[in-house]
Motif scaffolding. Structure first.
Motif, mmCIF file in Angstrom:
data_model
loop_
_atom_site.group_PDB
_atom_site.id
_atom_site.type_symbol
_atom_site.label_atom_id
_atom_site.label_comp_id
_atom_site.label_asym_id
_atom_site.label_seq_id
_atom_site.Cartn_x
_atom_site.Cartn_y
_atom_site.Cartn_z
ATOM 1 N N GLU A 84 -2.019 -6.777 4.967
ATOM 2 C CA GLU A 84 -1.621 -7.108 6.336
ATOM 3 C C GLU A 84 -0.630 -6.080 6.886
ATOM 4 O OE1 GLU A 84 1.018 -10.622 7.570
ATOM 5 O OE2 GLU A 84 -1.027 -11.415 7.748
ATOM 6 N N PRO A 85 -0.935 -5.452 8.032
ATOM 7 C CA PRO A 85 -0.046 -4.422 8.583
ATOM 8 C C PRO A 85 1.376 -4.911 8.842
ATOM 9 C CG PRO A 85 -2.170 -4.387 9.687
ATOM 10 C CD PRO A 85 -2.162 -5.601 8.824
ATOM 11 N N ASN A 86 1.535 -6.151 9.292
ATOM 12 C CA ASN A 86 2.876 -6.678 9.555
ATOM 13 C C ASN A 86 3.708 -6.736 8.276
ATOM 14 O OD1 ASN A 86 2.406 -6.988 12.270
ATOM 15 N ND2 ASN A 86 1.840 -9.149 12.120
ATOM 16 N N LEU A 87 3.069 -7.121 7.158
ATOM 17 C CA LEU A 87 3.783 -7.162 5.886
ATOM 18 C C LEU A 87 4.190 -5.758 5.473
ATOM 19 C CD1 LEU A 87 4.764 -8.597 3.279
ATOM 20 C CD2 LEU A 87 2.464 -8.189 2.348
ATOM 21 N N ALA A 88 3.270 -4.803 5.603
ATOM 22 C CA ALA A 88 3.579 -3.419 5.239
ATOM 23 C C ALA A 88 4.765 -2.896 6.053
ATOM 24 C CB ALA A 88 2.354 -2.531 5.453
#
Length: 275
Positions: free
Chosen positions: A224-228
């Motif tokens: 998930e981009p938000n987690l990254a």
């Protein structure tokens, strides 16, 4: 070969003194199995004609893949100014995979569930099941064993760049952050930081001072981009020298634009000072 490393690695000073000894002299020195294996690997490289190296890149593949796809992507990549660069493409061991019905796949450590995210959406939402810290640490020790063999050969850690894609990038990041001595650099592509909760206990000076490049796709459906982005921000706040680049059209992949960024980063990290 990948070798399991003990928690307490013998110091490089001891290795250097052993490497400089004759065969008869070194026979009197008690080496751990890990140190002996590292010395054997270093001796094989030294004996191979035309294999001298001024720098090294260790690149780690994703779960369920081999090194072949990564070799095709980076096969023509040149690093001008770095001297003789040795590329190493280790293959993960075959292990039971939780997400594939415990069938054997090539993986560095076990992932409980995808996508890699903070919370799994449902009724109700719940935290994602994280990786087992002991499992991840065993994988870190495998990579440290490779680095150890290079150091025995005479290549210092600041001339070794560690990188990877997906699970390989996650392992590269974890290994760099735990290093007491800085690497030349670290490249993380479409990856994440496993076992984030233990970072405070395992973060070392070498990890903080190593330059890191993190490339991620805004359309990534695996990590998930938000987690990254959250993890990258957290690492920066902890003092890490990290550059996070988000590519709007990229999914879980390495497209031409981030490959160009990776190449430029490698040149920056591995280029030698003019003599």
């Amino acid at each position: 070969p990948l070798i399991r490393s003990s928690q307490r690695l013998q110091s490089l000073r001891t290795w250097s003194s052993v490497v400089g000894m004759s065969k008869e002299e070194s026979g009197d020195v008690e080496l751990s199995p890990e140190d002996r294996a590292a010395k054997e690997v270093a001796d094989l490289w030294r004996a191979a004609p035309g294999q001298e190296a001024d720098a090294a890149v260790i690149w780690l593949h994703h779960q369920g893949e081999s090194e072949a796809m990564q070799q095709m992507m980076f096969g023509d990549l040149k690093i001008p100014g770095a001297g003789r660069v040795r590329w190493l493409w280790p293959r993960a061991p075959m292990q039971p995979s939780s997400i594939r019905g415990h069938s054997l796949v090539l993986q560095w450590f076990d992932v409980k569930e995808y996508p890699i995210c903070r919370r799994v959406r449902g009724v109700p939402d719940r935290p994602r099941k994280d990786e087992e810290p002991e499992d991840v640490q065993r994988a870190v020790q495998r990579i440290e064993a490779m680095v150890k063999a290079l150091e025995v050969e005479g290549l210092q850690r600041h001339r070794i760049l560690l990188g990877g894609f997906g699970m390989g990038g996650a392992l590269a990041l974890k290994t760099v952050l735990q290093s007491r001595t800085p690497f030349a650099g670290g490249v993380i592509c479409s990856a994440w930081l496993p076992c984030q909760e233990e970072l405070e206990d395992r973060l070392r000076e070498g990890g903080i001072t190593t330059e890191l490049l993190w490339c991620h796709g805004a359309r990534d459906g695996v990590v998930e981009p938000n987690l990254a982005a959250e993890q990258a921000k957290m690492l920066k706040e902890a003092g890490a020298q990290l550059q996070f680049q988000l590519y709007p059209e990229m999914q879980f992949e390495l497209s031409a634009e981030p490959l160009g960024a990776v190449r430029g980063f490698m040149v920056k990290c591995l280029a030698q000072e003019p003599s």
